[in-house]
Design an enzyme around this catalytic site. Structure first.
Site, PDB file in Angstrom:
ATOM      1  N   LYS A   1      39.272  42.419  33.610  1.00 24.31           N
ATOM      2  CA  LYS A   1      37.833  42.199  33.758  1.00 24.31           C
ATOM      3  C   LYS A   1      37.084  43.510  33.964  1.00 24.31           C
ATOM      4  O   LYS A   1      36.095  43.801  33.288  1.00 24.31           O
ATOM      5  CB  LYS A   1      37.538  41.269  34.940  1.00 24.31           C
ATOM      6  CG  LYS A   1      37.998  39.850  34.799  1.00 24.31           C
ATOM      7  CD  LYS A   1      37.432  38.960  35.887  1.00 24.31           C
ATOM      8  CE  LYS A   1      37.637  39.466  37.292  1.00 24.31           C
ATOM      9  NZ  LYS A   1      39.060  39.602  37.660  1.00 24.31           N
ATOM     10  N   THR A   2      37.548  44.276  34.947  1.00 29.29           N
ATOM     11  CA  THR A   2      36.850  45.518  35.278  1.00 29.29           C
ATOM     12  C   THR A   2      36.934  46.509  34.127  1.00 29.29           C
ATOM     13  O   THR A   2      35.941  47.122  33.728  1.00 29.29           O
ATOM     14  CB  THR A   2      37.441  46.133  36.554  1.00 29.29           C
ATOM     15  OG1 THR A   2      37.262  45.219  37.633  1.00 29.29           O
ATOM     16  CG2 THR A   2      36.765  47.444  36.891  1.00 29.29           C
TER      17      THR A   2
ATOM     18  N   HIS B   1      34.066  33.752  38.902  1.00 28.75           N
ATOM     19  CA  HIS B   1      34.974  34.891  39.046  1.00 28.75           C
ATOM     20  C   HIS B   1      35.045  35.578  37.687  1.00 28.75           C
ATOM     21  O   HIS B   1      35.945  35.332  36.885  1.00 28.75           O
ATOM     22  CB  HIS B   1      36.356  34.397  39.485  1.00 28.75           C
ATOM     23  CG  HIS B   1      37.288  35.500  39.856  1.00 28.75           C
ATOM     24  ND1 HIS B   1      38.650  35.423  39.682  1.00 28.75           N
ATOM     25  CD2 HIS B   1      37.058  36.715  40.401  1.00 28.75           C
ATOM     26  CE1 HIS B   1      39.216  36.528  40.098  1.00 28.75           C
ATOM     27  NE2 HIS B   1      38.281  37.334  40.540  1.00 28.75           N
TER      28      HIS B   1
ATOM     29  N   ARG C   1      46.187  40.203  48.708  1.00 26.45           N
ATOM     30  CA  ARG C   1      45.748  39.038  49.473  1.00 26.45           C
ATOM     31  C   ARG C   1      46.949  38.207  49.928  1.00 26.45           C
ATOM     32  O   ARG C   1      48.008  38.232  49.318  1.00 26.45           O
ATOM     33  CB  ARG C   1      44.819  38.163  48.626  1.00 26.45           C
ATOM     34  CG  ARG C   1      43.443  38.752  48.364  1.00 26.45           C
ATOM     35  CD  ARG C   1      42.578  37.803  47.556  1.00 26.45           C
ATOM     36  NE  ARG C   1      43.154  37.544  46.234  1.00 26.45           N
ATOM     37  CZ  ARG C   1      43.818  36.441  45.904  1.00 26.45           C
ATOM     38  NH1 ARG C   1      43.996  35.481  46.802  1.00 26.45           N
ATOM     39  NH2 ARG C   1      44.302  36.282  44.693  1.00 26.45           N
TER      40      ARG C   1
ATOM     41  N   ARG D   1      44.276  50.313  44.422  1.00 28.92           N
ATOM     42  CA  ARG D   1      42.883  49.915  44.192  1.00 28.92           C
ATOM     43  C   ARG D   1      41.923  51.056  44.523  1.00 28.92           C
ATOM     44  O   ARG D   1      42.244  51.987  45.266  1.00 28.92           O
ATOM     45  CB  ARG D   1      42.515  48.727  45.079  1.00 28.92           C
ATOM     46  CG  ARG D   1      43.230  47.432  44.737  1.00 28.92           C
ATOM     47  CD  ARG D   1      42.450  46.642  43.718  1.00 28.92           C
ATOM     48  NE  ARG D   1      43.099  45.389  43.350  1.00 28.92           N
ATOM     49  CZ  ARG D   1      42.520  44.474  42.580  1.00 28.92           C
ATOM     50  NH1 ARG D   1      41.302  44.677  42.116  1.00 28.92           N
ATOM     51  NH2 ARG D   1      43.161  43.374  42.269  1.00 28.92           N
TER      52      ARG D   1
ATOM     53  N   ASP E   1      33.190  41.552  38.829  1.00 27.46           N
ATOM     54  CA  ASP E   1      34.114  40.566  39.395  1.00 27.46           C
ATOM     55  C   ASP E   1      33.490  39.235  39.813  1.00 27.46           C
ATOM     56  O   ASP E   1      34.124  38.201  39.651  1.00 27.46           O
ATOM     57  CB  ASP E   1      34.823  41.181  40.608  1.00 27.46           C
ATOM     58  CG  ASP E   1      36.019  40.365  41.073  1.00 27.46           C
ATOM     59  OD1 ASP E   1      36.843  39.978  40.213  1.00 27.46           O
ATOM     60  OD2 ASP E   1      36.140  40.106  42.278  1.00 27.46           O
TER      61      ASP E   1
ATOM     62  N   LYS F   1      36.603  38.650  49.194  1.00 26.01           N
ATOM     63  CA  LYS F   1      36.838  37.306  48.668  1.00 26.01           C
ATOM     64  C   LYS F   1      36.427  36.221  49.663  1.00 26.01           C
ATOM     65  O   LYS F   1      36.146  35.094  49.279  1.00 26.01           O
ATOM     66  CB  LYS F   1      38.315  37.146  48.290  1.00 26.01           C
ATOM     67  CG  LYS F   1      38.718  37.964  47.066  1.00 26.01           C
ATOM     68  CD  LYS F   1      37.845  37.662  45.861  1.00 26.01           C
ATOM     69  CE  LYS F   1      38.338  38.396  44.619  1.00 26.01           C
ATOM     70  NZ  LYS F   1      37.412  38.240  43.467  1.00 26.01           N
TER      71      LYS F   1
ATOM     72  N   SER G   1      42.972  38.483  38.646  1.00 27.50           N
ATOM     73  CA  SER G   1      43.219  39.889  38.946  1.00 27.50           C
ATOM     74  C   SER G   1      44.261  40.457  37.988  1.00 27.50           C
ATOM     75  O   SER G   1      45.309  39.855  37.761  1.00 27.50           O
ATOM     76  CB  SER G   1      43.714  40.030  40.389  1.00 27.50           C
ATOM     77  OG  SER G   1      44.014  41.359  40.683  1.00 27.50           O
TER      78      SER G   1
END
Length: 586
Positions: free
Chosen positions: A291-292, A269, A109, A370, A306, A249, A287
């Site tokens: 989390k994932t 988030h 980003r 990714r 997410d 996003k 990020s």
């Protein structure tokens, strides 16, 4: 409908694909004839739909693209997308059957290029966190984007939904097949492909990544690239960057604006999963914090990885797909993510050899490699993307200082303090220019996506924690035994053991040590021993060569917490600073 010239119903029933190869809706020939007659009256551009009887082309209207591409691809199935991606040379097929694309200069980003339009709708916006854009500049950029898209030979239109509960109707207009592929992976798909002329989106994203703003200095922008959201017009523009995360996003930012104001719902988030007892857990984190990875648990069906919403009915996924980092992907540590990388998954910026074999250890292009894939790629999932109210919250912090303990229990006020702080470290590649871990504070663990002041979300969370008796924990997924360059990253097996212990209530006891500088209560033991998590690992100071060095580092981190809190919330009526770290007197 002979005027169309390329399609004529040949069956009593025609099946065409709405959201994917497994989502089919049978339409009668009579109904199709009525639709075809209506489409023919528009006589604008050819729109490609695809069905079990082959290609169907009809004339439909996308009025904003008045100059019009010659062909519009609308809600294509994966099989047709794959053909177009390969034929255009945009993507390669990997040995696992997935497709892979390079996103060019932008592999993360670009937060400095994100703007909200300042108008009556956005008067409550958190301007300390969002770049301002005038309505006039937005209108000029929108004209630029529409001109660019209209000049393409073909464009791709995806009509779908954001939010398993709210179902915000979203439309994405893109110039490339793989961009269409990405949003198809990430958002909810209608069971029947809607009429492109009558689908009334609540929000539209025009991704004109192939154009930039030549007048960016006159427009007062920071560069020629832009990600601009007009909340009043309910339109978003993307220019200059092909990083797909900007689209995802962007819609998250929209939901962060609409849900608290219109439904009193908390957008978050975070990842979410649920245990066999119906116990829902939320895992917050920036990020790269895990989390994932940590939400993809073989024994706990995943709700999402997410973005979620917490309303009066419980927790629901905002998306219908996952967007996971794959740098260093190891099937032994992340089996569910590895298994999800197959046909219909879309890899970004990975290193491929001539045979299509992916080197997941390579960061030659970026450390932010990714993959996106639909939730259907995860067998152990909550099908409808919704579950009940959480019983546990986990704040994941990748601590580059190596100071935070592997786990600490938080009382409700401490939980809100750490939610407002959002401490972690930016990891290499997640944003343009970040090459090594950098300590960072991101309000609500998602500051770049907050259009409203953090206390709007914190107040909602505080109320829900108290109402539903939720227990909160702070978990360090970063460094131990020293800072970056001295210590080492916490093994994923150790962090997974910590989170598993939280799910088992293994820290639900009174044997805790209070660390006065961090102002955290650190467990001394587990109720039931776990060989993956010996007790000596629970106290981080024990792994440092010097306790004095550890306390000095803890004091430096505490001062960063205080400085961050004072810079954002010193004037707020509710002072939560006593519940955060307390530096030593100098």
């Amino acid at each position: 409908c002979n005027r169309v010239g390329r399609w004529r119903p040949s069956r009593q029933n025609w099946s065409y694909l709405g959201g994917g190869d497994d989502e089919r809706a049978m339409l009668s020939g009579r109904r199709l004839a009525r639709q075809a007659t209506r489409w023919c009256r528009h006589k604008t551009v050819m729109v490609e739909k695809y069905g079990c009887a082959g290609l169907m082309e009809v004339e439909e209207r996308l009025p904003e693209l008045a100059v019009g591409p010659r062909r519009i691809h609308h809600n294509l199935p994966y099989s047709r997308l794959r053909e177009l991606e390969i034929a255009s040379g945009e993507c390669r097929v990997t040995s696992e059957g997935a497709t892979a694309v390079d996103t060019g200069k932008f592999t993360g980003r670009s937060p400095n290029d994100k703007y909200l339009v300042a108008d009556e709708t956005s008067r409550e916006a958190w301007w300390a966190n969002n770049g301002k854009m005038s309505p006039e500049v937005f209108d000029e950029l929108q004209a630029t984007c529409l001109e660019h898209l209209g000049a393409q030979d073909e464009v791709f239109v995806f009509d779908g939904y954001a939010g398993a509960s709210r179902k915000l109707k979203v439309r994405f207009v893109t110039a490339k097949a793989w961009q269409h592929h990405f949003v198809k992976n990430m958002f909810f798909r209608p069971k029947e492909t809607p009429d492109i002329a009558t689908f009334a989106p609540d929000f539209t994203v025009y991704n004109a990544s192939g154009t930039t703003d030549a007048d960016w200095r006159r427009h007062g922008l920071r560069s020629e690239n832009f990600v601009a959201l007009h909340l009043g017009k309910r339109v978003a523009l993307v220019g200059g960057t092909e990083y797909t995360g900007e689209m995802k996003k962007g819609i998250f930012t929209v939901m962060n604006f609409l849900e608290p104001r219109e439904r009193g719902a908390l957008t978050m988030h975070c990842a979410a999963n649920v245990g066999e007892r119906g116990d829902v857990a939320l895992l917050f984190g920036l990020s790269g914090t895990g989390k994932t990875t940590l939400s993809a648990c073989p024994t706990r069906p995943i709700i999402g990885d997410d973005e979620h919403c917490w309303d009066d009915q419980g927790v629901s996924n905002i998306e219908n797909g996952c967007y996971a980092k794959v740098i260093g992907l190891d099937p032994a540590n992340e089996p569910l993510i590895h298994a999800a990388i197959k046909r219909n998954a879309l890899l970004e910026n990975v290193d491929l050899d001539d045979d299509g074999v992916v080197d997941y250890q390579s960061d030659r292009k970026t450390a932010n490699t990714r993959v996106s894939y639909p939730m259907s790629h995860i067998p152990n999932r909550v099908d409808k993307g919704k579950a009940g109210h959480p019983t546990r919250i986990v704040f994941l912090a990748c601590d580059a200082y190596g100071v935070l303990p592997p786990v600490a229990r938080l009382d409700p006020d401490q939980a809100i303090y750490h939610f407002l702080s959002g401490y972690s470290s930016k990891l290499a590649g997640t944003e343009l220019g970040v090459e090594e871990p950098v300590p960072v504070f991101s309000a609500c663990f998602g500051a770049p996506f907050l259009p409203l002041h953090p206390f709007v979300y914190a107040s909602l969370l505080r109320d829900k924690i108290r109402r539903h008796h939720v227990t909160a924990y702070l978990v360090n997924t970063g460094w131990a035994a020293g800072p970056v360059g001295v210590g080492s990253r916490m093994p994923i097996a150790t962090t997974r053991a910590v989170v598993d212990a939280i799910h088992r209530d293994a820290f639900d006891h009174d044997a805790y040590t209070h660390h006065p500088i961090l102002n955290l209560h650190v467990p001394d033991q587990l109720i039931k021993p776990d060989h993956r998590l010996p007790p000596h690992l629970l106290h981080p100071w024990a792994s440092w060569a010097s306790r004095d060095d550890y306390d000095a580092a803890a004091d430096r981190l505490a001062r960063l917490f205080v400085a961050n809190y004072d810079s954002l919330y010193a004037d707020h009526a509710l002072d939560l600073s006593p519940f955060g770290p307390q530096p030593r007197d100098t």
